[in-house]
Design a protein around this motif. Structure first.
Motif, PDB file in Angstrom:
ATOM      1  N   LEU A 255      -8.223 -17.435  11.339  1.00 58.50           N
ATOM      2  CA  LEU A 255      -7.681 -16.073  11.235  1.00 58.50           C
ATOM      3  C   LEU A 255      -6.184 -16.126  10.932  1.00 58.50           C
ATOM      4  O   LEU A 255      -5.679 -15.373  10.086  1.00 58.50           O
ATOM      5  N   ASP A 256      -5.471 -17.046  11.575  1.00 58.57           N
ATOM      6  CA  ASP A 256      -4.033 -17.177  11.308  1.00 58.57           C
ATOM      7  C   ASP A 256      -3.767 -17.622   9.874  1.00 58.57           C
ATOM      8  O   ASP A 256      -2.836 -17.153   9.215  1.00 58.57           O
ATOM      9  N   ARG A 257      -4.583 -18.535   9.401  1.00 58.37           N
ATOM     10  CA  ARG A 257      -4.452 -18.993   8.028  1.00 58.37           C
ATOM     11  C   ARG A 257      -4.672 -17.818   7.073  1.00 58.37           C
ATOM     12  O   ARG A 257      -3.936 -17.631   6.104  1.00 58.37           O
ATOM     13  N   TYR A 258      -5.677 -17.018   7.381  1.00 52.33           N
ATOM     14  CA  TYR A 258      -5.986 -15.851   6.545  1.00 52.33           C
ATOM     15  C   TYR A 258      -4.830 -14.848   6.561  1.00 52.33           C
ATOM     16  O   TYR A 258      -4.407 -14.352   5.512  1.00 52.33           O
ATOM     17  N   ILE A 259      -4.310 -14.540   7.744  1.00 52.21           N
ATOM     18  CA  ILE A 259      -3.204 -13.574   7.823  1.00 52.21           C
ATOM     19  C   ILE A 259      -2.012 -14.087   7.011  1.00 52.21           C
ATOM     20  O   ILE A 259      -1.363 -13.338   6.287  1.00 52.21           O
TER      21      ILE A 259
ATOM     22  N   HIS B 199     -10.854  -5.191  -2.329  1.00 53.83           N
ATOM     23  CA  HIS B 199     -10.810  -6.275  -3.320  1.00 53.83           C
ATOM     24  C   HIS B 199      -9.778  -7.327  -2.921  1.00 53.83           C
ATOM     25  O   HIS B 199     -10.029  -8.531  -3.004  1.00 53.83           O
ATOM     26  N   LEU B 200      -8.600  -6.874  -2.479  1.00 56.66           N
ATOM     27  CA  LEU B 200      -7.568  -7.832  -2.061  1.00 56.66           C
ATOM     28  C   LEU B 200      -8.054  -8.673  -0.883  1.00 56.66           C
ATOM     29  O   LEU B 200      -7.833  -9.894  -0.844  1.00 56.66           O
ATOM     30  N   LEU B 201      -8.715  -8.044   0.077  1.00 61.83           N
ATOM     31  CA  LEU B 201      -9.178  -8.780   1.261  1.00 61.83           C
ATOM     32  C   LEU B 201     -10.250  -9.803   0.886  1.00 61.83           C
ATOM     33  O   LEU B 201     -10.256 -10.924   1.398  1.00 61.83           O
ATOM     34  N   ALA B 202     -11.142  -9.421  -0.003  1.00 62.36           N
ATOM     35  CA  ALA B 202     -12.224 -10.335  -0.399  1.00 62.36           C
ATOM     36  C   ALA B 202     -11.673 -11.501  -1.224  1.00 62.36           C
ATOM     37  O   ALA B 202     -12.021 -12.661  -0.991  1.00 62.36           O
ATOM     38  N   TYR B 203     -10.805 -11.205  -2.196  1.00 61.24           N
ATOM     39  CA  TYR B 203     -10.183 -12.281  -2.981  1.00 61.24           C
ATOM     40  C   TYR B 203      -9.447 -13.248  -2.047  1.00 61.24           C
ATOM     41  O   TYR B 203      -9.548 -14.472  -2.179  1.00 61.24           O
ATOM     42  N   THR B 204      -8.682 -12.697  -1.123  1.00 60.60           N
ATOM     43  CA  THR B 204      -7.885 -13.556  -0.240  1.00 60.60           C
ATOM     44  C   THR B 204      -8.783 -14.392   0.656  1.00 60.60           C
ATOM     45  O   THR B 204      -8.529 -15.593   0.847  1.00 60.60           O
ATOM     46  N   LEU B 205      -9.849 -13.819   1.186  1.00 63.55           N
ATOM     47  CA  LEU B 205     -10.739 -14.602   2.051  1.00 63.55           C
ATOM     48  C   LEU B 205     -11.341 -15.778   1.289  1.00 63.55           C
ATOM     49  O   LEU B 205     -11.304 -16.917   1.769  1.00 63.55           O
ATOM     50  N   ALA B 250       0.908   2.709  -3.786  1.00 62.70           N
ATOM     51  CA  ALA B 250      -0.094   3.244  -2.854  1.00 62.70           C
ATOM     52  C   ALA B 250      -0.752   2.140  -2.040  1.00 62.70           C
ATOM     53  O   ALA B 250      -1.199   2.366  -0.914  1.00 62.70           O
ATOM     54  N   ILE B 251      -0.812   0.928  -2.604  1.00 59.07           N
ATOM     55  CA  ILE B 251      -1.500  -0.169  -1.915  1.00 59.07           C
ATOM     56  C   ILE B 251      -0.674  -0.706  -0.743  1.00 59.07           C
ATOM     57  O   ILE B 251      -1.213  -0.977   0.338  1.00 59.07           O
ATOM     58  N   LEU B 252       0.634  -0.860  -0.942  1.00 57.49           N
ATOM     59  CA  LEU B 252       1.425  -1.523   0.101  1.00 57.49           C
ATOM     60  C   LEU B 252       1.347  -0.835   1.470  1.00 57.49           C
ATOM     61  O   LEU B 252       1.145  -1.525   2.478  1.00 57.49           O
ATOM     62  N   PRO B 253       1.462   0.507   1.555  1.00 55.91           N
ATOM     63  CA  PRO B 253       1.387   1.112   2.901  1.00 55.91           C
ATOM     64  C   PRO B 253       0.055   0.880   3.600  1.00 55.91           C
ATOM     65  O   PRO B 253       0.034   0.590   4.804  1.00 55.91           O
ATOM     66  N   VAL B 254      -1.061   0.958   2.874  1.00 54.07           N
ATOM     67  CA  VAL B 254      -2.350   0.786   3.552  1.00 54.07           C
ATOM     68  C   VAL B 254      -2.606  -0.691   3.842  1.00 54.07           C
ATOM     69  O   VAL B 254      -3.217  -1.045   4.863  1.00 54.07           O
ATOM     70  N   LEU B 255      -2.081  -1.572   2.993  1.00 53.27           N
ATOM     71  CA  LEU B 255      -2.172  -3.007   3.284  1.00 53.27           C
ATOM     72  C   LEU B 255      -1.362  -3.346   4.542  1.00 53.27           C
ATOM     73  O   LEU B 255      -1.813  -4.123   5.401  1.00 53.27           O
ATOM     74  N   ASP B 256      -0.194  -2.752   4.669  1.00 55.19           N
ATOM     75  CA  ASP B 256       0.631  -3.006   5.855  1.00 55.19           C
ATOM     76  C   ASP B 256      -0.045  -2.498   7.127  1.00 55.19           C
ATOM     77  O   ASP B 256      -0.004  -3.139   8.182  1.00 55.19           O
ATOM     78  N   ARG B 257      -0.647  -1.314   7.014  1.00 54.45           N
ATOM     79  CA  ARG B 257      -1.369  -0.766   8.147  1.00 54.45           C
ATOM     80  C   ARG B 257      -2.505  -1.702   8.542  1.00 54.45           C
ATOM     81  O   ARG B 257      -2.731  -1.988   9.720  1.00 54.45           O
ATOM     82  N   TYR B 258      -3.198  -2.240   7.538  1.00 54.73           N
ATOM     83  CA  TYR B 258      -4.313  -3.156   7.791  1.00 54.73           C
ATOM     84  C   TYR B 258      -3.823  -4.450   8.458  1.00 54.73           C
ATOM     85  O   TYR B 258      -4.409  -4.917   9.428  1.00 54.73           O
ATOM     86  N   ILE B 259      -2.749  -5.016   7.917  1.00 58.48           N
ATOM     87  CA  ILE B 259      -2.229  -6.261   8.509  1.00 58.48           C
ATOM     88  C   ILE B 259      -1.829  -6.015   9.966  1.00 58.48           C
ATOM     89  O   ILE B 259      -2.110  -6.829  10.850  1.00 58.48           O
ATOM     90  N   ASP B 261      -3.161  -3.808  12.013  1.00 57.09           N
ATOM     91  CA  ASP B 261      -4.390  -3.694  12.803  1.00 57.09           C
ATOM     92  C   ASP B 261      -5.042  -5.062  13.011  1.00 57.09           C
ATOM     93  O   ASP B 261      -5.601  -5.339  14.077  1.00 57.09           O
ATOM     94  N   LEU B 262      -4.951  -5.916  11.984  1.00 58.93           N
ATOM     95  CA  LEU B 262      -5.544  -7.249  12.111  1.00 58.93           C
ATOM     96  C   LEU B 262      -4.763  -8.096  13.126  1.00 58.93           C
ATOM     97  O   LEU B 262      -5.345  -8.872  13.893  1.00 58.93           O
ATOM     98  N   GLU B 263      -3.443  -7.909  13.140  1.00 59.57           N
ATOM     99  CA  GLU B 263      -2.618  -8.603  14.150  1.00 59.57           C
ATOM    100  C   GLU B 263      -3.019  -8.145  15.562  1.00 59.57           C
ATOM    101  O   GLU B 263      -3.032  -8.953  16.504  1.00 59.57           O
ATOM    102  N   ALA B 264      -3.337  -6.863  15.705  1.00 59.87           N
ATOM    103  CA  ALA B 264      -3.752  -6.354  17.019  1.00 59.87           C
ATOM    104  C   ALA B 264      -5.094  -6.962  17.430  1.00 59.87           C
ATOM    105  O   ALA B 264      -5.293  -7.310  18.602  1.00 59.87           O
ATOM    106  N   VAL B 265      -6.002  -7.101  16.484  1.00 62.74           N
ATOM    107  CA  VAL B 265      -7.290  -7.736  16.771  1.00 62.74           C
ATOM    108  C   VAL B 265      -7.061  -9.206  17.142  1.00 62.74           C
ATOM    109  O   VAL B 265      -7.653  -9.726  18.092  1.00 62.74           O
ATOM    110  N   ARG B 266      -6.153  -9.851  16.413  1.00 61.83           N
ATOM    111  CA  ARG B 266      -5.830 -11.248  16.718  1.00 61.83           C
ATOM    112  C   ARG B 266      -5.303 -11.380  18.149  1.00 61.83           C
ATOM    113  O   ARG B 266      -5.709 -12.287  18.893  1.00 61.83           O
ATOM    114  N   ALA B 267      -4.414 -10.468  18.526  1.00 55.62           N
ATOM    115  CA  ALA B 267      -3.841 -10.512  19.880  1.00 55.62           C
ATOM    116  C   ALA B 267      -4.936 -10.295  20.923  1.00 55.62           C
ATOM    117  O   ALA B 267      -4.948 -10.964  21.971  1.00 55.62           O
TER     118      ALA B 267
END
Ligand SMILES: NC(=O)c1ccc[n+]([C@@H]2O[C@H](COP(=O)([O-])OP(=O)(O)OC[C@H]3O[C@@H](n4cnc5c(N)ncnc54)[C@H](OP(=O)(O)O)[C@@H]3O)[C@@H](O)[C@H]2O)c1
Ligand SMILES: NC(=O)c1ccc[n+]([C@@H]2O[C@H](COP(=O)([O-])OP(=O)(O)OC[C@H]3O[C@@H](n4cnc5c(N)ncnc54)[C@H](OP(=O)(O)O)[C@@H]3O)[C@@H](O)[C@H]2O)c1
Lengths: 296, 296
Positions: A255-259, B199-205, B250-259, B261-267
């Motif tokens: 997960l850290d690598r992904y972030i 699409h960004l999340l899937a490409y990155t994964l 338009a992408i950057l604000p929702v990507l930031d919100r997602y990151i 939220d993902l950090e909160a899940v990580r925590a």
């Protein structure tokens, strides 16, 4: 090979937990003409009636100890968080030679619970995980073809009896699956990457969007790509709470690598660094196309 | 309503870009028994021959200006990054009354290019986006049913002629689509959330996993959930490089919100905070199940 190995007695299988996975195992055994007996531990009398009406099980039990007392092969298909209590309930009731296997999505945590509860009978326990499933849960969600040509990973430990292992291999082959073996720790790392991480990303995405003000409208304009991407976010929250909690050691590094990689993509977008985006997307497409070709 | 509006002359449609979207539009028009003429701008003589053999187009052109000279309705279905040059090539050749529309996945950037190149003819330009597609590209990827019961969003500006708008609405209805209208900026925000971010999340994964040492083996043990989650990572890297570059505001604000939220899940995972995980997963499942029910 002894005569008994060449023509083994049919197993008396006992499936504990008749949900998506357990229900699919009994359906698959039936549809493949399994010659043995199928017992199951069901949640209540209603489920017992249903299982009997569907002719899925020969004898449904609500008591675990009673259910396993005559079994030759016990398949534990309950959520990861219920493994310990189920192992504890059956340990003293198991016939001396009975083999026990499980279907849990994480392996090290299940192996630890099995060691605690089965003690010096641990050699009869074969940790396993079918790499197939859906986002649905419960007896009605199961179907006989779920394991057809799909992989099952068994993660025997040095203590695992070879004969117990081969009987669990035979069970999975009987329902159409292809069996692989690997180390439990390695299993947990591989599945953290290919299964647990995608579930976390999908849950988080849908939650992010659901908490945005315009959410109803947002979902209204979502298309097929979104539907496929988020299908796994319809999976059982408690099942996945168990999995993520049990496998946090393997999940956190990937997960850290992904972030980190997502932050790099974010920076490329902010910087207008088109080359980095194209390189990343192209590497991903090549790998995904290769994966799809491998599955075809 | 005038007689001409009640029984309009059949359009002479010219599709520029005969890829997945353009190729599906001409297939759908044919299969719906469209009475007008279908011309198209093709990449080369080979594609011209193919389009003729498949009886997809009446007249294929390799020159854009020539192609649009007799058109009543031009549909520009080229990548976002090619819109400007295509608009520039056709602007002087368009008949006075011709309507132009596009299918681009972002709208503000396309509207800006149209304003630049069409000048005081901008009222005849109707920005549009069909909310349906696949991860495949090119003429062979198209099919007649792609728009059936799917949404198309049109984003007219205050300058857009109502009659031009209604003719584009009629075109999309003719291929089976449901047409909605919204503001271009709002379109770009909604699609950033439901399409560009996934699409960004899937490409990155897929890229994260592909760059891990054990990648071949990792993909070997990936199942159906992974296949669906990553399908969109097989999309065209250049098409998506264009989209992400054009819609970065338009992408950057929702990507930031997602990151975030993902950090909160990580925590929550790191802290063993099971409640937060279950709450997040449950909210997501509820929203995803609602979305699936709405689509059903
Ligand atoms: N879903 C997948 O895609 C998938 C894939 C591979 C492996 N697995 C693993 O397989 C196992 C079962 O998953 P599933 O998808 O089949 O879940 P499921 O559909 O929710 O079924 C779980 C079953 O276990 C029963 N159960 C729960 N706690 C129990 C207990 N303490 N004693 C007896 N029975 C109990 C449940 O009964 P109640 O409904 O009455 O609680 C239910 O019938 C899990 O370990 C999971 O990680 C799942
Ligand atoms: N794919 C989707 O799911 C989807 C969904 C909705 C909207 N859209 C949008 O629809 C548009 C077309 O996408 P697509 O998926 O159909 O892409 P595609 O399959 O790659 O097709 C694009 C077509 O445009 C042609 N083209 C490219 N540059 C050109 C130029 N300068 N002049 C003339 N023709 C040119 C290409 O020809 P060559 O092959 O010779 O380059 C190709 O035939 C894009 O704006 C995209 O954002 C796509």
């Amino acid at each position: 090979m002894t005569a008994a190995e060449a023509c083994p007695e049919p197993e008396r299988v006992c499936v504990v937990g008749l949900g998506l996975i357990g229900g699919s195992i009994v359906r698959a055994l039936r549809s493949k003409g399994f010659r043995g007996t199928i017992d199951a531990v069901v949640a209540d009398d209603d489920e017992a009636r249903q299982a009997r009406e569907l002719r899925l099980v020969d004898e449904p039990f609500t008591d675990i100890a009673e259910a396993v007392a005559k079994a030759t092969l016990v398949v534990v298909a309950v959520p990861i968080g219920s493994m310990a209590s189920v192992f504890a309930s059956m340990a003293d009731a198991l016939p001396a030679d009975a083999v026990v296997t499980d279907t849990g999505s994480t392996k090290l945590s299940v192996i630890r619970e099995a060691q605690t509860h089965f003690g010096d009978r641990i050699g009869r326990f074969v940790p396993g995980h079918p790499i197939s499933g859906t986002e649905r849960s419960g007896l009605d969600a199961g179907f006989a073809e779920l394991f057809e040509r799909r992989r099952v990973i068994l993660t025997p430990t040095p203590e695992t009896d070879r004969d117990a292992l081969s009987r669990v291999v035979a069970l999975w082959r009987a329902v159409g699956a292809q069996v692989s073996e690997m180390d439990g720790a390695h299993h947990d790392e591989v599945l953290a990457a290919t299964s647990h991480l995608p579930h976390l990303l999908a849950y988080t995405l849908v939650d992010t969007l659901a908490r945005m003000a315009e959410r109803t409208e947002i979902f209204e304009y979502a298309a097929g790509g979104f539907a496929d991407f988020t299908r796994i976010a319809s999976s059982s929250p408690s099942l996945w709470g168990d999995i993520v909690t049990a496998n946090h050691d393997a999940i956190l590094p990937v997960l850290d690598r992904y972030i980190g990689d997502l932050e790099a993509v974010r920076a490329a977008i902010a910087d207008g660094d088109r080359d980095t985006l194209t390189t990343t997307f192209t590497r991903a497409k090549t790998a995904r196309d290769g994966f799809a070709a491998g599955k075809a």
